[in-house]
Design a protein around this motif. Sequence first.
Motif, mmCIF file in Angstrom:
data_model
loop_
_atom_site.group_PDB
_atom_site.id
_atom_site.type_symbol
_atom_site.label_atom_id
_atom_site.label_comp_id
_atom_site.label_asym_id
_atom_site.label_seq_id
_atom_site.Cartn_x
_atom_site.Cartn_y
_atom_site.Cartn_z
ATOM 1 N N CYS A 1 0.552 30.567 36.180
ATOM 2 C CA CYS A 1 -0.793 30.750 35.623
ATOM 3 C C CYS A 1 -0.743 30.643 34.104
ATOM 4 C CB CYS A 1 -1.350 32.119 36.006
ATOM 5 S SG CYS A 1 -1.493 32.390 37.768
ATOM 6 N N CYS A 2 -1.850 30.248 33.518
ATOM 7 C CA CYS A 2 -1.955 30.153 32.066
ATOM 8 C C CYS A 2 -2.847 31.281 31.568
ATOM 9 C CB CYS A 2 -2.532 28.795 31.675
ATOM 10 S SG CYS A 2 -2.745 28.600 29.898
ATOM 11 N N PHE A 3 -2.243 32.290 30.906
ATOM 12 C CA PHE A 3 -2.980 33.410 30.326
ATOM 13 C C PHE A 3 -2.800 33.387 28.809
ATOM 14 C CE2 PHE A 3 -1.657 35.476 34.459
ATOM 15 C CZ PHE A 3 -2.895 35.331 35.072
ATOM 16 N N PRO A 4 -3.526 32.512 28.097
ATOM 17 C CA PRO A 4 -3.315 32.418 26.644
ATOM 18 C C PRO A 4 -3.968 33.577 25.897
ATOM 19 C CG PRO A 4 -5.078 30.963 27.296
ATOM 20 C CD PRO A 4 -4.531 31.572 28.560
ATOM 21 N N PRO A 5 -3.265 34.185 24.955
ATOM 22 C CA PRO A 5 -3.876 35.238 24.144
ATOM 23 C C PRO A 5 -4.948 34.683 23.208
ATOM 24 C CG PRO A 5 -1.624 34.826 23.431
ATOM 25 C CD PRO A 5 -1.867 33.980 24.643
ATOM 26 N N ASN A 6 -4.828 33.398 22.854
ATOM 27 C CA ASN A 6 -5.851 32.705 22.071
ATOM 28 C C ASN A 6 -5.727 31.208 22.339
ATOM 29 O OD1 ASN A 6 -3.951 31.504 20.166
ATOM 30 N ND2 ASN A 6 -3.705 33.594 19.391
ATOM 31 N N LEU A 7 -6.688 30.430 21.867
ATOM 32 C CA LEU A 7 -6.715 28.998 22.173
ATOM 33 C C LEU A 7 -5.503 28.249 21.627
ATOM 34 C CD1 LEU A 7 -10.469 28.088 21.702
ATOM 35 C CD2 LEU A 7 -9.188 28.358 23.818
ATOM 36 N N GLY B 1 -13.169 27.725 31.499
ATOM 37 C CA GLY B 1 -13.175 29.175 31.688
ATOM 38 C C GLY B 1 -11.778 29.744 31.667
ATOM 39 N N THR B 2 -11.250 29.984 30.485
ATOM 40 C CA THR B 2 -9.919 30.530 30.329
ATOM 41 C C THR B 2 -9.911 32.008 30.700
ATOM 42 O OG1 THR B 2 -9.488 29.001 28.537
ATOM 43 C CG2 THR B 2 -8.045 30.890 28.679
ATOM 44 N N ALA B 3 -8.840 32.455 31.321
ATOM 45 C CA ALA B 3 -8.679 33.866 31.655
ATOM 46 C C ALA B 3 -7.492 34.423 30.886
ATOM 47 C CB ALA B 3 -8.444 34.022 33.149
ATOM 48 N N ILE B 4 -7.608 35.686 30.448
ATOM 49 C CA ILE B 4 -6.489 36.304 29.738
ATOM 50 C C ILE B 4 -5.629 37.141 30.677
ATOM 51 C CG2 ILE B 4 -7.603 36.283 27.491
ATOM 52 C CD1 ILE B 4 -8.326 39.253 27.967
ATOM 53 N N SER B 5 -6.112 37.358 31.904
ATOM 54 C CA SER B 5 -5.333 38.074 32.919
ATOM 55 C C SER B 5 -5.841 37.665 34.294
ATOM 56 C CB SER B 5 -5.478 39.594 32.740
ATOM 57 O OG SER B 5 -6.789 40.007 33.095
ATOM 58 N N TRP B 6 -5.115 38.074 35.312
ATOM 59 C CA TRP B 6 -5.519 37.790 36.694
ATOM 60 C C TRP B 6 -6.891 38.402 36.961
ATOM 61 C CZ3 TRP B 6 -3.003 34.868 40.312
ATOM 62 C CH2 TRP B 6 -3.496 34.921 41.615
ATOM 63 N N ASP B 7 -7.076 39.667 36.590
ATOM 64 C CA ASP B 7 -8.353 40.347 36.802
ATOM 65 C C ASP B 7 -9.484 39.674 36.049
ATOM 66 O OD1 ASP B 7 -7.319 42.167 38.546
ATOM 67 O OD2 ASP B 7 -7.416 43.877 37.184
ATOM 68 N N ASP B 8 -9.197 39.167 34.856
ATOM 69 C CA ASP B 8 -10.224 38.496 34.080
ATOM 70 C C ASP B 8 -10.702 37.231 34.790
ATOM 71 O OD1 ASP B 8 -11.863 38.068 31.742
ATOM 72 O OD2 ASP B 8 -10.422 36.522 31.145
ATOM 73 N N ALA B 9 -9.788 36.475 35.379
ATOM 74 C CA ALA B 9 -10.162 35.270 36.129
ATOM 75 C C ALA B 9 -11.023 35.640 37.328
ATOM 76 C CB ALA B 9 -8.919 34.516 36.575
ATOM 77 N N LEU B 10 -10.619 36.668 38.061
ATOM 78 C CA LEU B 10 -11.398 37.088 39.233
ATOM 79 C C LEU B 10 -12.757 37.627 38.830
ATOM 80 C CD1 LEU B 10 -8.637 38.797 41.385
ATOM 81 C CD2 LEU B 10 -9.533 36.486 41.570
ATOM 82 N N ARG B 11 -12.805 38.386 37.748
ATOM 83 C CA ARG B 11 -14.074 38.946 37.272
ATOM 84 C C ARG B 11 -15.026 37.824 36.855
ATOM 85 N NH1 ARG B 11 -11.839 41.831 34.485
ATOM 86 N NH2 ARG B 11 -11.380 42.842 33.792
ATOM 87 N N SER B 12 -14.512 36.843 36.140
ATOM 88 C CA SER B 12 -15.343 35.710 35.704
ATOM 89 C C SER B 12 -15.869 34.927 36.903
ATOM 90 C CB SER B 12 -14.549 34.773 34.803
ATOM 91 O OG SER B 12 -14.142 35.422 33.642
ATOM 92 N N SER B 13 -14.993 34.655 37.863
ATOM 93 C CA SER B 13 -15.426 33.926 39.061
ATOM 94 C C SER B 13 -16.411 34.755 39.875
ATOM 95 C CB SER B 13 -14.224 33.554 39.928
ATOM 96 O OG SER B 13 -13.445 32.584 39.283
ATOM 97 N N MET B 14 -16.162 36.057 39.958
ATOM 98 C CA MET B 14 -17.067 36.937 40.697
ATOM 99 C C MET B 14 -18.460 36.927 40.072
ATOM 100 S SD MET B 14 -16.372 40.882 41.584
ATOM 101 C CE MET B 14 -17.705 42.024 41.684
ATOM 102 N N GLN B 15 -18.527 37.040 38.758
ATOM 103 C CA GLN B 15 -19.829 37.013 38.075
ATOM 104 C C GLN B 15 -20.513 35.666 38.266
ATOM 105 O OE1 GLN B 15 -18.729 38.080 34.096
ATOM 106 N NE2 GLN B 15 -18.787 40.280 34.526
#
Length: 201
Positions: free
Chosen positions: A61-67, A82-96
């Motif tokens: 997975c790619c979890f970049p702290p910045n671009l 839609g970059t994610a900084i963590s696994w939960d962030d990716a799921l939260r973004s997709s969920m929303q």
Amino acid sequence: MILKWQALIGECVTICGHSKKWIRQREDGAVLDFAGSNFVSVDNFAFGSVARYLQLDREECCFPPNLGEHRCRHGYRHAEHGTAISWDDALRSSMQHFQHKTYNLFTCNCNSFVANCLNRLAYGGSLGWNVINAGALILLKGRWVDGMSVIRSFFPFVAVVCLGVSMVGWAFLIGLASFSLLLVGWFLLGTYCIKSLIECD
């Protein structure tokens, strides 16, 4: 990814982070499932319990702290997707994102949700995840949970085929094969030819 239900129509998959199994699961263990229009359920599968799973490698997975620190080759394109900084962030973004989508078996379903999550993670260095390759991945590389999950997955299909052949004859198998080919053709056409037909974004 998890194959939750398998029948005449196909499979439903989800994604998770805990124990690296591919379910739509947050790091705290809660499982997310795009179960219906404008509804992402938490800890409740829409189509039964888990039958198959695939362990994912978080290093893919790619979890970049910045671009400027992207590990994947896509960089700014990943950020636009839609970059994610963590696994939960990716799921939260997709969920929303999917809480505002209409569920449709043929155009926007749980497989679309998984593909969207994988694209946000740039899993395997790819932003090209869709319902076909996400489903194929679990079908080809997934593991059965146990022997009972194999029976639970295929028994309804075998029972319907046996009943259909005994009542209608071999014409039932021709009809079933035709329907299956139409369904596969629909997803191939919608995924690769008419790209806006099947929603993963």
